[in-house]
Design a protein around this motif. Structure first.
Motif, short mmCIF file in Angstrom:
data_model
loop_
_atom_site.label_atom_id
_atom_site.label_comp_id
_atom_site.label_asym_id
_atom_site.label_seq_id
_atom_site.Cartn_x
_atom_site.Cartn_y
_atom_site.Cartn_z
N ASP A 99 8.87 9.51 -4.35
CA ASP A 99 9.18 8.08 -4.33
C ASP A 99 8.08 7.23 -3.70
OD1 ASP A 99 11.71 8.52 -5.51
OD2 ASP A 99 12.55 9.02 -3.54
N SER A 100 6.89 7.80 -3.52
CA SER A 100 5.77 7.03 -2.96
C SER A 100 5.10 6.19 -4.04
CB SER A 100 4.74 7.98 -2.34
OG SER A 100 3.58 7.27 -1.95
N ARG A 101 4.55 5.05 -3.61
CA ARG A 101 3.70 4.27 -4.51
C ARG A 101 2.29 4.85 -4.58
NH1 ARG A 101 4.14 -2.07 -3.29
NH2 ARG A 101 3.36 -1.45 -1.23
N LEU A 102 2.00 5.76 -3.66
CA LEU A 102 0.66 6.35 -3.56
C LEU A 102 0.67 7.74 -4.19
CD1 LEU A 102 0.67 4.06 -1.39
CD2 LEU A 102 -0.88 5.47 -0.07
N GLN A 103 0.71 7.75 -5.51
CA GLN A 103 0.72 9.03 -6.22
C GLN A 103 -0.66 9.67 -6.19
OE1 GLN A 103 2.72 9.13 -9.99
NE2 GLN A 103 4.25 7.64 -9.38
N GLY A 104 -0.71 10.93 -6.60
CA GLY A 104 -1.98 11.65 -6.57
C GLY A 104 -3.06 10.98 -7.39
N HIS A 105 -2.67 10.40 -8.52
CA HIS A 105 -3.55 9.56 -9.32
C HIS A 105 -2.93 8.17 -9.37
CE1 HIS A 105 -4.71 13.61 -10.61
NE2 HIS A 105 -5.87 13.10 -10.95
N PRO A 106 -3.73 7.13 -9.23
CA PRO A 106 -3.15 5.77 -9.18
C PRO A 106 -2.35 5.44 -10.44
CG PRO A 106 -5.46 5.75 -8.54
CD PRO A 106 -5.19 7.11 -9.08
N THR A 107 -1.22 4.78 -10.25
CA THR A 107 -0.40 4.31 -11.37
C THR A 107 0.00 2.86 -11.10
OG1 THR A 107 1.67 5.06 -10.38
CG2 THR A 107 0.52 6.61 -11.82
N THR A 108 0.48 2.21 -12.14
CA THR A 108 0.80 0.78 -12.01
C THR A 108 2.28 0.48 -11.90
OG1 THR A 108 0.75 0.59 -14.42
CG2 THR A 108 -1.27 0.06 -13.25
N HIS A 109 3.16 1.40 -12.33
CA HIS A 109 4.56 1.02 -12.44
C HIS A 109 5.26 0.86 -11.09
CE1 HIS A 109 4.57 5.49 -12.65
NE2 HIS A 109 5.71 5.41 -12.00
N GLU A 110 4.65 1.36 -10.01
CA GLU A 110 5.25 1.14 -8.68
C GLU A 110 4.81 -0.18 -8.08
OE1 GLU A 110 3.47 3.84 -9.37
OE2 GLU A 110 4.72 5.62 -9.10
N GLY A 111 3.85 -0.88 -8.72
CA GLY A 111 3.41 -2.18 -8.23
C GLY A 111 2.59 -2.13 -6.97
N LEU A 112 1.78 -1.09 -6.79
CA LEU A 112 0.94 -1.00 -5.59
C LEU A 112 -0.19 -2.02 -5.69
CD1 LEU A 112 0.47 0.58 -2.93
CD2 LEU A 112 -1.13 2.01 -4.21
N PRO A 113 -0.30 -2.95 -4.75
CA PRO A 113 -1.35 -3.97 -4.81
C PRO A 113 -2.74 -3.34 -4.86
CG PRO A 113 0.30 -4.58 -3.18
CD PRO A 113 0.61 -3.17 -3.60
N GLY A 114 -3.58 -3.87 -5.75
CA GLY A 114 -4.93 -3.38 -5.90
C GLY A 114 -5.14 -2.46 -7.09
N ILE A 115 -4.04 -1.96 -7.66
CA ILE A 115 -4.11 -1.01 -8.78
C ILE A 115 -3.81 -1.74 -10.07
CG2 ILE A 115 -3.27 1.16 -9.72
CD1 ILE A 115 -4.66 1.44 -7.00
N ARG A 116 -4.78 -1.76 -10.98
CA ARG A 116 -4.59 -2.46 -12.25
C ARG A 116 -4.45 -1.53 -13.45
NH1 ARG A 116 -8.04 -6.63 -9.75
NH2 ARG A 116 -6.78 -8.55 -9.67
N ILE A 117 -4.83 -0.26 -13.29
CA ILE A 117 -4.63 0.71 -14.37
C ILE A 117 -4.22 2.05 -13.78
CG2 ILE A 117 -6.31 -0.34 -15.94
CD1 ILE A 117 -8.19 2.08 -15.23
#
Length: 283
Positions: free
Chosen positions: A98-116
């Motif tokens: 349930d973390s927004r900080l997955q092993g590879h960046p993703t966008t569906h959790e809405g983590l600021p700074g991640i666009r793809i």
């Protein structure tokens, strides 16, 4: 508030501590390339790139950054947190359920700074070029930055994108290659040599800059600033940034072994002694 060079140098050490703490806590992740790219991320977010907070996905009239080699997410997450995109405390959730900080960046959790979402290697340059062209259509004078691993350049889509960028004169992009000579299976020259990469990129129609001291913060800032002066000339701009995988931790340097391996308790303690800060701001 703008930080001094000395403050940014201290921050590189803090980010390295964050990287190791993140991967150690879950016994998974990619510390080697993350440690090697720390100066690049600190320079980009601390001195070079024009961006605003709070973060918006569109980022109109702002510079954009796209991480193509998404497995080095620990350095990306730490940098974003340390520059105020989200709370530093959230770093302790790295790679957990349930973390927004997955092993590879993703966008569906809405983590600021991640666009793809990135992680499938070879795709980031295509995305960055699309955004760069979109900015041109919008009359947005901002720049697009991307980062790629040298092993990633063994992917064919990269070369299609390199050819496209020059043919279409996408001259508002600066693409940096983390040229550490190592990938998960060994040295890049042994797995699939890139040959004379500088000459190949020039032959594909790019302006190519090269920095041998990719773990010298001031040198990295200088090459990025020089790259900015080369934009707008009808050609895309590439930087070959020579870094050392695992930089800052002696037992991780000089080998590909720590590309995707977390330190144990004893190794973490040894690393922290080498990455000493008088007053660390560890989460």
């Amino acid at each position: 508030m703008s930080k001094s060079i000395e403050e940014l140098k201290t921050l590189t050490t803090q980010i390295r501590r964050d990287i190791l703490r993140m991967v150690h806590a879950v016994n998974s992740g990619h510390p080697g390339g993350s440690l090697g790219c720390t100066e690049f991320f600190t320079a980009l977010y601390g001195k070079v790139m024009n961006y605003k907070l709070p973060f918006t996905m569109e980022g109109k009239n702002e510079d954009h950054f796209y991480l193509s080699n998404g497995h080095i997410s620990p350095v990306f997450y730490s940098t974003l947190a340390r520059f105020g995109f989200f709370p530093v405390e959230e770093l302790k959730t790295f790679r957990k359920l349930d973390s927004r900080l997955q092993g590879h960046p993703t966008t569906h959790e809405g983590l600021p700074g991640i666009r793809i979402a990135s992680g499938s290697l070879g795709q980031g340059l295509s995305v960055a070029l699309g955004v760069a062209e979109g900015k041109k259509l919008d009359g947005d004078q901002s720049l697009v930055y991307s980062l790629h691993g040298d092993g990633e350049l063994q992917e064919g889509q990269i070369w299609e994108a390199l050819m496209y960028a020059a043919a279409k004169k996408v001259d508002n992009i600066i693409s940096t290659i983390d040229y550490n000579g190592r990938q998960i299976d060994g040295d890049t020259d042994d797995v699939l040599s890139l040959g004379n990469l500088h000459a190949k990129l020039e032959a594909f129609g790019w302006i190519v800059l090269e920095e041998k001291n990719g773990n010298d913060l001031e040198a990295v800032i200088a090459i990025l600033e020089k790259a900015k002066t080369e934009t707008g000339k009808g050609k895309p701009v590439a930087i070959l940034l020579h870094t050392e995988m695992g930089y800052g931790v002696d037992y991780m340097m000089g080998s590909h072994a720590w590309h995707g391996k977390a330190p144990n308790d004893e190794q973490l303690e040894t690393a922290f002694k080498q990455l000493y800060l008088e007053a660390p701001a560890d989460y």
